[in-house]
Design a protein around this motif. Structure first.
Motif, PDB file in Angstrom:
ATOM      1  N   VAL A  21       0.842  -1.195   0.000  1.00 49.93           N
ATOM      2  CA  VAL A  21       0.000   0.000   0.000  1.00 49.93           C
ATOM      3  C   VAL A  21       0.878   1.247   0.000  1.00 49.93           C
ATOM      4  N   PRO A  22       0.366   2.373  -0.533  1.00 51.65           N
ATOM      5  CA  PRO A  22       1.183   3.594  -0.611  1.00 51.65           C
ATOM      6  C   PRO A  22       1.430   4.234   0.746  1.00 51.65           C
ATOM      7  N   TYR A  23       0.551   3.987   1.711  1.00 52.49           N
ATOM      8  CA  TYR A  23       0.723   4.502   3.069  1.00 52.49           C
ATOM      9  C   TYR A  23      -0.132   3.656   3.996  1.00 52.49           C
ATOM     10  N   MET A  24       0.185   3.710   5.289  1.00 53.58           N
ATOM     11  CA  MET A  24      -0.587   2.925   6.239  1.00 53.58           C
ATOM     12  C   MET A  24      -1.915   3.629   6.527  1.00 53.58           C
ATOM     13  N   ASN A  27      -8.352   5.729   9.981  1.00 48.67           N
ATOM     14  CA  ASN A  27      -9.777   5.408  10.038  1.00 48.67           C
ATOM     15  C   ASN A  27     -10.497   5.845   8.763  1.00 48.67           C
ATOM     16  N   ASN A  28     -11.468   5.052   8.357  1.00 46.53           N
ATOM     17  CA  ASN A  28     -12.363   5.399   7.253  1.00 46.53           C
ATOM     18  C   ASN A  28     -11.612   5.726   5.964  1.00 46.53           C
ATOM     19  N   VAL A  29     -10.605   4.922   5.669  1.00 47.59           N
ATOM     20  CA  VAL A  29      -9.801   5.129   4.464  1.00 47.59           C
ATOM     21  C   VAL A  29     -10.102   4.021   3.463  1.00 47.59           C
ATOM     22  N   ILE A 100      -1.375  -8.671   6.259  1.00 49.50           N
ATOM     23  CA  ILE A 100      -0.139  -7.902   6.388  1.00 49.50           C
ATOM     24  C   ILE A 100      -0.154  -6.778   5.355  1.00 49.50           C
ATOM     25  N   LEU A 101      -0.072  -5.549   5.831  1.00 51.15           N
ATOM     26  CA  LEU A 101       0.022  -4.380   4.965  1.00 51.15           C
ATOM     27  C   LEU A 101       1.483  -3.957   4.885  1.00 51.15           C
ATOM     28  N   THR A 106       8.938   1.785   1.880  1.00 53.29           N
ATOM     29  CA  THR A 106       9.979   1.433   2.843  1.00 53.29           C
ATOM     30  C   THR A 106      10.090  -0.071   3.113  1.00 53.29           C
ATOM     31  N   GLY A 107       9.048  -0.814   2.805  1.00 48.50           N
ATOM     32  CA  GLY A 107       9.050  -2.234   3.145  1.00 48.50           C
ATOM     33  C   GLY A 107       8.585  -2.515   4.560  1.00 48.50           C
ATOM     34  N   ASP A 108       8.318  -1.468   5.349  1.00 46.53           N
ATOM     35  CA  ASP A 108       7.784  -1.669   6.701  1.00 46.53           C
ATOM     36  C   ASP A 108       6.378  -2.248   6.603  1.00 46.53           C
ATOM     37  N   ARG A 109       5.940  -2.919   7.691  1.00 40.62           N
ATOM     38  CA  ARG A 109       4.638  -3.554   7.597  1.00 40.62           C
ATOM     39  C   ARG A 109       3.858  -3.478   8.894  1.00 40.62           C
ATOM     40  N   SER A 110       2.547  -3.636   8.783  1.00 39.93           N
ATOM     41  CA  SER A 110       1.638  -3.769   9.916  1.00 39.93           C
ATOM     42  C   SER A 110       0.909  -5.097   9.754  1.00 39.93           C
ATOM     43  N   ILE A 111       0.682  -5.792  10.886  1.00 38.74           N
ATOM     44  CA  ILE A 111       0.138  -7.142  10.837  1.00 38.74           C
ATOM     45  C   ILE A 111      -1.106  -7.246  11.714  1.00 38.74           C
ATOM     46  N   ILE A 112      -2.170  -7.836  11.166  1.00 37.86           N
ATOM     47  CA  ILE A 112      -3.395  -8.129  11.909  1.00 37.86           C
ATOM     48  C   ILE A 112      -3.597  -9.638  11.850  1.00 37.86           C
ATOM     49  N   THR A 113      -3.797 -10.286  13.009  1.00 41.20           N
ATOM     50  CA  THR A 113      -3.918 -11.740  13.013  1.00 41.20           C
ATOM     51  C   THR A 113      -5.250 -12.188  13.615  1.00 41.20           C
ATOM     52  N   ARG A 114      -5.710 -13.352  13.155  1.00 35.95           N
ATOM     53  CA  ARG A 114      -6.834 -14.054  13.754  1.00 35.95           C
ATOM     54  C   ARG A 114      -6.303 -15.426  14.173  1.00 35.95           C
ATOM     55  N   PRO A 115      -6.112 -15.654  15.485  1.00 37.15           N
ATOM     56  CA  PRO A 115      -5.532 -16.922  15.942  1.00 37.15           C
ATOM     57  C   PRO A 115      -6.388 -18.117  15.556  1.00 37.15           C
ATOM     58  N   PRO A 116      -5.800 -19.317  15.591  1.00 35.47           N
ATOM     59  CA  PRO A 116      -6.592 -20.511  15.290  1.00 35.47           C
ATOM     60  C   PRO A 116      -7.689 -20.705  16.328  1.00 35.47           C
TER      61      PRO A 116
END
Length: 302
Positions: A21-24, A27-29, A100-101, A106-116
């Motif tokens: 993505v071009p930026y992280m 809200n409401n994006v 994963i966004l 930059t290659g930096d990332r943000s991660i959202i997980t849903r556990p098993p």
């Protein structure tokens, strides 16, 4: 025992959905991703695949659901040569998934997980032989299972490598059984605020580790052992995505442990693998083979 694993890992397997993505977003994006990739991930999974591509025989102990994601995880691990005989499938449950966004600049990332959603693996489902048939044990958390596995490994004179997924207070119970803790900088800062990474690595050695490393992303890593404490720089590559760089470092360090090299050589080898893994989107897309790493390192030979 010729087919016995060199490395057995206990930890997380996921299906990762990655988008650049071009930026992280806030809200409401509403935005468009430039790239999408589905790929298996998880600390243990990626570390073991990294070690397998470097020539190690690896086996995973992990949980999946009886869903399409679980079948995908198993198939992909088997394609990489990872032993999945202890990849335990829970009926009527869903596997671990992550979104994963990746910042395309930059290659930096943000991660959202849903556990098993399935019941965790019980100690009764694993035997001592599942662990001690290997030379190295990898763990990423402290549970009844991983604590007992680390004890078995220590009794068998195996090397135990830790990538802590939780803070010091929640993993300190296992540290007396860990030979090589390799921790990210954020974990080190949370444990010893304001302390340089050298002090953290040395403190881990004072806790009983034979080798301790703090990974610093683009700044490399710091490694401490009985021979001293040393900064090992990262290698310059065109960074596309930093997802899995730490996992690659762990996998490479475990492969290096099998070679019984001097510690600085182990850390340099691991740094090269971690850097090379940043060349493409995904936690394992750009994991190199042993030949690729050796060729890459010849460029930096003194």
């Amino acid at each position: 025992m010729s087919n016995a694993p060199d490395i057995v890992g206990i930890g997380v397997c996921t299906v990762d959905h990655l988008m650049t993505v071009p930026y992280m977003p806030g809200n409401n994006v509403n935005m468009k991703a430039s790239t999408y990739l589905r790929q298996p991930g998880g600390l243990a999974s990626c570390a073991l695949v990294a070690a397998a591509r470097l020539g190690g025989r690896t086996k995973i102990i992990a949980l999946v659901g009886d869903d399409a994601a679980g079948r995908y995880i198993r198939d992909e691990l088997e394609c990489e040569g990872v032993d999945t005989s202890k990849l335990i499938e829970r009926a009527d449950s869903e596997s671990h998934v992550s979104l994963i966004l990746v910042h395309e600049g930059t290659g930096d990332r943000s991660i959202i997980t849903r556990p098993p959603t399935g019941r965790p693996i019980a100690l009764s489902e694993i035997t001592r032989e599942d662990i001690i048939s290997a030379k190295v044990l990898f763990i990423d958390d402290v549970t009844e299972l991983t604590l007992q596995a680390a004890r078995w490994a220590q009794e068998a004179n195996m090397k135990v490598v830790l990538d802590p997924a939780r803070p010091y207070a929640l993993i300190k119970e296992v540290l007396p059984h860990v030979d090589v803790p390799i921790v990210p900088e954020q974990w080190a800062e949370a444990w010893m605020p304001g302390s340089p990474p050298e002090a953290v690595a040395e403190a881990l050695c004072a806790d009983g580790a034979a080798i301790a490393a703090v990974t610093l992303g683009a700044r490399g890593s710091v490694v401490s052992w009985e021979g001293g404490t040393r900064h090992i720089p990262a290698f310059q590559v065109d960074v596309v995505d930093t997802t899995g760089a730490g996992d690659a470092y762990h996998g490479a360090f475990m492969a290096a442990l099998l070679e019984d090299w001097e510690v600085p050589r182990m850390a340099r080898f691991a740094a090269a693998v971690g850097s090379l893994n940043c060349r493409a989107i995904g936690g394992r897309t750009a994991l190199p083979t042993r030949r690729e790493v050796d060729t890459f390192l010849t460029q930096f030979a003194n």
